[in-house]
Enzyme design. Structure first.
Site, mmCIF file in Angstrom:
data_model
loop_
_atom_site.group_PDB
_atom_site.id
_atom_site.type_symbol
_atom_site.label_atom_id
_atom_site.label_comp_id
_atom_site.label_asym_id
_atom_site.label_seq_id
_atom_site.Cartn_x
_atom_site.Cartn_y
_atom_site.Cartn_z
ATOM 1 N N ASP A 78 42.284 64.213 28.646
ATOM 2 C CA ASP A 78 43.142 64.338 29.831
ATOM 3 C C ASP A 78 42.271 64.320 31.074
ATOM 4 O O ASP A 78 41.465 65.233 31.284
ATOM 5 C CB ASP A 78 43.945 65.654 29.758
ATOM 6 C CG ASP A 78 45.118 65.670 30.734
ATOM 7 O OD1 ASP A 78 45.043 64.986 31.765
ATOM 8 O OD2 ASP A 78 46.093 66.382 30.453
ATOM 9 N N LEU A 117 48.219 64.539 30.883
ATOM 10 C CA LEU A 117 48.537 63.950 29.575
ATOM 11 C C LEU A 117 48.949 65.021 28.568
ATOM 12 O O LEU A 117 50.000 64.931 27.929
ATOM 13 C CB LEU A 117 47.311 63.188 29.026
ATOM 14 C CG LEU A 117 46.996 61.821 29.618
ATOM 15 C CD1 LEU A 117 46.901 61.843 31.135
ATOM 16 C CD2 LEU A 117 45.741 61.244 29.004
ATOM 17 N N TYR A 118 48.089 66.025 28.456
ATOM 18 C CA TYR A 118 48.333 67.072 27.455
ATOM 19 C C TYR A 118 49.657 67.818 27.714
ATOM 20 O O TYR A 118 50.491 67.931 26.806
ATOM 21 C CB TYR A 118 47.128 68.019 27.438
ATOM 22 C CG TYR A 118 47.236 69.174 26.472
ATOM 23 C CD1 TYR A 118 46.920 69.003 25.120
ATOM 24 C CD2 TYR A 118 47.640 70.440 26.906
ATOM 25 C CE1 TYR A 118 47.012 70.070 24.229
ATOM 26 C CE2 TYR A 118 47.735 71.498 26.020
ATOM 27 C CZ TYR A 118 47.414 71.315 24.684
ATOM 28 O OH TYR A 118 47.516 72.375 23.807
ATOM 29 N N PRO A 119 49.907 68.305 28.954
ATOM 30 C CA PRO A 119 51.176 68.997 29.189
ATOM 31 C C PRO A 119 52.390 68.104 28.936
ATOM 32 O O PRO A 119 53.392 68.557 28.372
ATOM 33 C CB PRO A 119 51.097 69.398 30.669
ATOM 34 C CG PRO A 119 49.641 69.452 30.961
ATOM 35 C CD PRO A 119 49.030 68.353 30.137
ATOM 36 N N SER A 161 52.612 65.647 26.852
ATOM 37 C CA SER A 161 52.778 65.472 25.401
ATOM 38 C C SER A 161 53.389 66.718 24.769
ATOM 39 O O SER A 161 54.208 66.634 23.861
ATOM 40 C CB SER A 161 51.437 65.137 24.735
ATOM 41 O OG SER A 161 50.577 66.272 24.704
#
Ligand SMILES: NC(=O)c1ccc[n+]([C@@H]2O[C@H](COP(=O)([O-])OP(=O)(O)OC[C@H]3O[C@@H](n4cnc5c(N)ncnc54)[C@H](O)[C@@H]3O)[C@@H](O)[C@H]2O)c1
Length: 262
Positions: A93, A150-152, A154
């Site tokens: 990310d 990106l991570y949040p 997803s």
């Protein structure tokens, strides 16, 4: 837990600390665990450490053929699959600077592969007359965190996917829930803090009501509960295992009203 005895559990991405705690908890409940992970060295070492109830199959979950082969191997050698834990993740990310390729990689590992793993185990769960799926999301699903896109995203999508799965798989006797840990003592936090648990707790204190980071075993116990018959009427739900992180508002732990008078 009696209802977990002799259950066959697949954990994707189970080769690090949270995966280890999950495997230990399932084994303590007399389940059989298969870890699917790309990290062959860590996965093999963990299976060796935890004994014959834990197996490791080197698997890249972004490849459908590898998922299919792994699930087929578990069915052939253990006799079936009862529980799938979608734990694997990527922390790739770079926020705004992330490339399209980064986005697709992160979403592929964190979201799409969980859907594909579910699709792959679905016939096996049906053959057993039902089962349980646990999706790992995060506190990051609901808040903005600097430099993280990106991570949040997803993890937020994973919460919605949990609801969709729960609805469509209920007729097969499959319950689907997610867990959202707060800061948990894990591989990345251990690496970044230089193994300093006290410092980790000190930093976590400001934004976890319980004033510390969580232990992997504390996350594992909630997963076990959700997989057991004790949670027989729980599906489509997200369980916060975050020491109160998500219950805390912007005022955090310090009373704000007195600041008006000061
Ligand atoms: N660590 C925390 O504080 C925390 C907080 C909230 C949520 N979570 C969630 O808990 C879960 C575990 O987190 P962690 O910190 O232990 O992560 P980790 O990075 O230590 O472990 C993730 C595992 O996934 C594996 N993996 C990555 N890509 C893969 C692929 N293509 N195929 C198979 N395996 C693959 C990695 O090899 C690794 O073993 C994640 O879903 C994460 O989002 C963690």
């Amino acid at each position: 837990m009696k209802s977990l005895c002799e259950r066959s559990v697949i954990i994707t991405g189970g080769a690090t600390l949270i995966g280890q705690a999950l495997a230990e908890a399932f084994v303590a409940a007399n389940s059989k665990v298969t870890i699917l992970d790309i990290d062959e060295a860590a996965g093999t070492a963990l299976a060796d450490k935890l004994g014959p109830a834990v197996r490791f199959i080197a698997t890249d979950i972004t490849h459908d053929d590898q998922l299919q082969a792994a699930v087929g191997q578990v069915e052939a050698e253990i006799g079936g699959v009862d529980i799938l834990v979608n734990l694997a993740c990527s922390y790739l990310d770079d926020g705004l600077a992330s490339s399209r390729a980064d986005w697709l990689t992160a979403l592929d590992i964190n979201l799409v592969s969980a859907a594909m793993a579910t699709k792959t185990v679905h016939p096996a769960l049906r053959r057993r007359g039902g089962g349980v799926i646990i999706n790992f999301t995060s506190i990051s699903a609901e808040v903005a965190q600097t430099g993280r896109w990106l991570y949040p995203a997803s993890k937020a999508a994973m919460r919605q996917l949990t609801r969709s799965m729960a609805l469509d798989l209920a007729e097969d006797g499959i319950r689907v829930n997610s867990v959202s840990p707060g800061w948990t003592w894990s591989r990345l936090i251990e690496e970044v803090s230089g193994g300093d648990r006290a410092r980790t707790d000190q930093v976590a204190r400001d934004f976890h009501i319980l004033g510390r980071a969580g232990d992997p075993a504390e996350v594992a116990q909630v997963v076990l509960f959700l997989c057991s018959d004790l949670a027989s009427f729980v599906t489509g739900a997200d369980y916060a295992v975050d020491g109160g992180y998500s219950a805390l508002g912007p005022e955090q732990l310090t009373p704000a009203i007195p600041r008006l008078a000061s």
